[in-house]
Design a protein around this motif. Structure first.
Motif, PDB file in Angstrom:
ATOM      1  N   SER A  85       0.834  -1.206   0.000  1.00  0.00           N
ATOM      2  CA  SER A  85       0.000   0.000   0.000  1.00  0.00           C
ATOM      3  C   SER A  85       0.868   1.255   0.000  1.00  0.00           C
ATOM      4  O   SER A  85       0.573   2.227  -0.717  1.00  0.00           O
ATOM      5  CB  SER A  85      -0.921   0.002   1.222  1.00  0.00           C
ATOM      6  OG  SER A  85      -1.762  -1.123   1.239  1.00  0.00           O
ATOM      7  N   THR A  86       1.935   1.227   0.792  1.00  0.00           N
ATOM      8  CA  THR A  86       2.856   2.364   0.848  1.00  0.00           C
ATOM      9  C   THR A  86       3.547   2.562  -0.487  1.00  0.00           C
ATOM     10  O   THR A  86       3.704   3.695  -0.963  1.00  0.00           O
ATOM     11  CB  THR A  86       3.899   2.145   1.954  1.00  0.00           C
ATOM     12  OG1 THR A  86       3.233   1.948   3.208  1.00  0.00           O
ATOM     13  CG2 THR A  86       4.833   3.337   2.067  1.00  0.00           C
ATOM     14  N   ALA A  87       3.961   1.469  -1.127  1.00  0.00           N
ATOM     15  CA  ALA A  87       4.648   1.558  -2.419  1.00  0.00           C
ATOM     16  C   ALA A  87       3.719   2.087  -3.505  1.00  0.00           C
ATOM     17  O   ALA A  87       4.129   2.918  -4.336  1.00  0.00           O
ATOM     18  CB  ALA A  87       5.188   0.180  -2.809  1.00  0.00           C
ATOM     19  N   ILE A  88       2.467   1.631  -3.515  1.00  0.00           N
ATOM     20  CA  ILE A  88       1.501   2.108  -4.510  1.00  0.00           C
ATOM     21  C   ILE A  88       1.231   3.593  -4.305  1.00  0.00           C
ATOM     22  O   ILE A  88       1.145   4.369  -5.266  1.00  0.00           O
ATOM     23  CB  ILE A  88       0.201   1.288  -4.425  1.00  0.00           C
ATOM     24  CG1 ILE A  88       0.454  -0.154  -4.883  1.00  0.00           C
ATOM     25  CG2 ILE A  88      -0.894   1.922  -5.283  1.00  0.00           C
ATOM     26  CD1 ILE A  88      -0.725  -1.086  -4.666  1.00  0.00           C
ATOM     27  N   ALA A  89       1.121   4.021  -3.039  1.00  0.00           N
ATOM     28  CA  ALA A  89       0.892   5.440  -2.746  1.00  0.00           C
ATOM     29  C   ALA A  89       2.092   6.280  -3.180  1.00  0.00           C
ATOM     30  O   ALA A  89       1.937   7.369  -3.738  1.00  0.00           O
ATOM     31  CB  ALA A  89       0.614   5.625  -1.260  1.00  0.00           C
ATOM     32  N   TRP A  90       3.309   5.766  -2.926  1.00  0.00           N
ATOM     33  CA  TRP A  90       4.530   6.486  -3.326  1.00  0.00           C
ATOM     34  C   TRP A  90       4.599   6.623  -4.836  1.00  0.00           C
ATOM     35  O   TRP A  90       4.900   7.703  -5.368  1.00  0.00           O
ATOM     36  CB  TRP A  90       5.739   5.728  -2.799  1.00  0.00           C
ATOM     37  CG  TRP A  90       7.056   6.334  -3.202  1.00  0.00           C
ATOM     38  CD1 TRP A  90       7.739   7.321  -2.561  1.00  0.00           C
ATOM     39  CD2 TRP A  90       7.845   5.984  -4.359  1.00  0.00           C
ATOM     40  NE1 TRP A  90       8.906   7.615  -3.229  1.00  0.00           N
ATOM     41  CE2 TRP A  90       9.003   6.820  -4.339  1.00  0.00           C
ATOM     42  CE3 TRP A  90       7.693   5.068  -5.383  1.00  0.00           C
ATOM     43  CZ2 TRP A  90       9.973   6.743  -5.319  1.00  0.00           C
ATOM     44  CZ3 TRP A  90       8.659   4.987  -6.369  1.00  0.00           C
ATOM     45  CH2 TRP A  90       9.791   5.825  -6.329  1.00  0.00           C
ATOM     46  N   LEU A  91       4.300   5.551  -5.552  1.00  0.00           N
ATOM     47  CA  LEU A  91       4.322   5.594  -7.012  1.00  0.00           C
ATOM     48  C   LEU A  91       3.260   6.555  -7.536  1.00  0.00           C
ATOM     49  O   LEU A  91       3.516   7.325  -8.476  1.00  0.00           O
ATOM     50  CB  LEU A  91       4.090   4.188  -7.570  1.00  0.00           C
ATOM     51  CG  LEU A  91       4.102   4.053  -9.099  1.00  0.00           C
ATOM     52  CD1 LEU A  91       5.453   4.483  -9.659  1.00  0.00           C
ATOM     53  CD2 LEU A  91       3.780   2.623  -9.508  1.00  0.00           C
ATOM     54  N   GLY A  92       2.072   6.535  -6.904  1.00  0.00           N
ATOM     55  CA  GLY A  92       1.017   7.443  -7.335  1.00  0.00           C
ATOM     56  C   GLY A  92       1.407   8.900  -7.172  1.00  0.00           C
ATOM     57  O   GLY A  92       1.140   9.723  -8.052  1.00  0.00           O
TER      58      GLY A  92
ATOM     59  N   SER B  33      -0.681  11.538  -8.668  1.00  0.00           N
ATOM     60  CA  SER B  33      -1.976  11.063  -8.176  1.00  0.00           C
ATOM     61  C   SER B  33      -1.905  10.869  -6.664  1.00  0.00           C
ATOM     62  O   SER B  33      -1.083  10.105  -6.176  1.00  0.00           O
ATOM     63  CB  SER B  33      -2.346   9.732  -8.850  1.00  0.00           C
ATOM     64  OG  SER B  33      -3.514   9.187  -8.274  1.00  0.00           O
ATOM     65  N   GLU B  34      -2.753  11.585  -5.942  1.00  0.00           N
ATOM     66  CA  GLU B  34      -2.827  11.446  -4.488  1.00  0.00           C
ATOM     67  C   GLU B  34      -4.284  11.277  -4.073  1.00  0.00           C
ATOM     68  O   GLU B  34      -4.943  12.215  -3.642  1.00  0.00           O
ATOM     69  CB  GLU B  34      -2.206  12.664  -3.792  1.00  0.00           C
ATOM     70  CG  GLU B  34      -0.706  12.780  -4.001  1.00  0.00           C
ATOM     71  CD  GLU B  34      -0.066  13.807  -3.079  1.00  0.00           C
ATOM     72  OE1 GLU B  34      -0.241  13.669  -1.858  1.00  0.00           O
ATOM     73  OE2 GLU B  34       0.578  14.737  -3.578  1.00  0.00           O
ATOM     74  N   PRO B  35      -4.816  10.066  -4.211  1.00  0.00           N
ATOM     75  CA  PRO B  35      -6.231   9.848  -3.891  1.00  0.00           C
ATOM     76  C   PRO B  35      -6.491   9.933  -2.394  1.00  0.00           C
ATOM     77  O   PRO B  35      -5.613   9.665  -1.579  1.00  0.00           O
ATOM     78  CB  PRO B  35      -6.485   8.423  -4.403  1.00  0.00           C
ATOM     79  CG  PRO B  35      -5.145   7.752  -4.319  1.00  0.00           C
ATOM     80  CD  PRO B  35      -4.148   8.824  -4.639  1.00  0.00           C
TER      81      PRO B  35
END
Length: 279
Positions: A141-148, A153-155
């Motif tokens: 989850s942290t990696a997907i958020a960092w990539l976003g 993209s910051e949902p």
């Protein structure tokens, strides 16, 4: 764990493994999955509506008992936008009630399945997989958020404001809700009932994909927030990975308690980070 214990543990079949009777035909399992899902959605909508109305009526009755004038606009507002803690209670009762009813009608475990699940839970390896998957989902989850963020993209999850507001009102209850109650009823519905139906029919990978997709959509319905489509897809990826990981550890260990534990660990750490302002 000794060699003898390992051999005995390896001989224990997972709780969803076919027993003496023949398993249901795979072709019949897919309609069954969507029947289960449709039943869950219908119950969830009905119970959410019922408990939201009940909460508004209780609030109005409390105001009247205090001698306050009843405000019709305020009553409508409390129905449309209940405060965070009320919304969490509605979610707990509606989703927890849905999970219990669908489990009882469509996916109830046999006594033998429950016995074998408890036996599996006594293995140290089960606890190891539980912790590993819980931490892996948080890391993913942290990696997907960092990539976003690096892609612009910051949902914001549609339930984040509700959760934050509820934490401010009752932090102890929210920790219990997030780390114990929500993982229990979500795993009961999405992994035991939905994933389990296709697993029992010999199609675990299809069950993993479909139950994880349902898990992601229930958590983030399009149109309920201001997130763009790329941001919504990012949230679906996060929830979908979590759902697949919890289904995998359930199948790997043979105990639903492993999936509940991994989910609980992920939620407990995520809530701690949220409260500390790191999420």
């Amino acid at each position: 764990m000794s060699v003898q214990e390992g051999a005995q543990g390896a001989a224990l079949p997972p709780p969803l493994a076919p027993l003496a009777t023949a398993p249901p035909r795979p072709v019949a399992a897919l309609p069954g999955f969507f029947i289960d899902l449709g039943m869950a959605i219908g119950l969830l909508v009905a119970l959410s509506t019922l408990f939201s109305i009940a909460a508004a009526v209780i609030a109005a009755a409390t105001a009247l008992s205090r001698g306050e004038a009843l405000d019709p606009d305020g009553l409508v507002q409390s129905l449309a936008q209940p405060d965070g803690l009320v919304m969490i209670w509605v979610t707990l009762l509606a989703t927890g009630g849905t999970a219990l009813v669908v489990y009882a009608l469509r996916g109830r475990a046999t006594p033998d399945e429950r016995r074998r699940s408890r036996q599996v839970l006594s293995r140290p390896s089960t606890w190891g997989w539980m912790v590993l998957v819980g931490l892996a989902t948080l890391a993913a989850s942290t990696a997907i958020a960092w990539l976003g963020r690096h892609l612009g993209s910051e949902p914001v999850p549609s339930n984040q404001a509700i959760i934050q507001g509820a934490f401010e009102q009752s932090p102890l209850f929210m920790y219990v809700f997030a780390a114990l109650l929500a993982p229990a009823y979500e795993e009961l519905l999405f992994r035991r009932v939905l994933f389990g139906r296709l697993w029992r029919a010999g199609r675990p990978w299809l069950g993993m994909v479909l139950s994880s997709a349902a898990f992601a959509l229930i958590h983030e319905l399009p149109g309920l927030s201001a997130n763009s489509w790329p941001a919504t897809v990012q949230l679906w990826m996060t929830y979908g990975f979590m759902g697949a990981a919890f289904a995998w550890v359930y199948r790997r260990t043979g105990s639903l308690w492993a999936a509940i534990g991994a989910h609980a660990l992920n939620n407990a750490i995520a809530c701690l980070l949220l409260v500390l302002g790191y999420a």
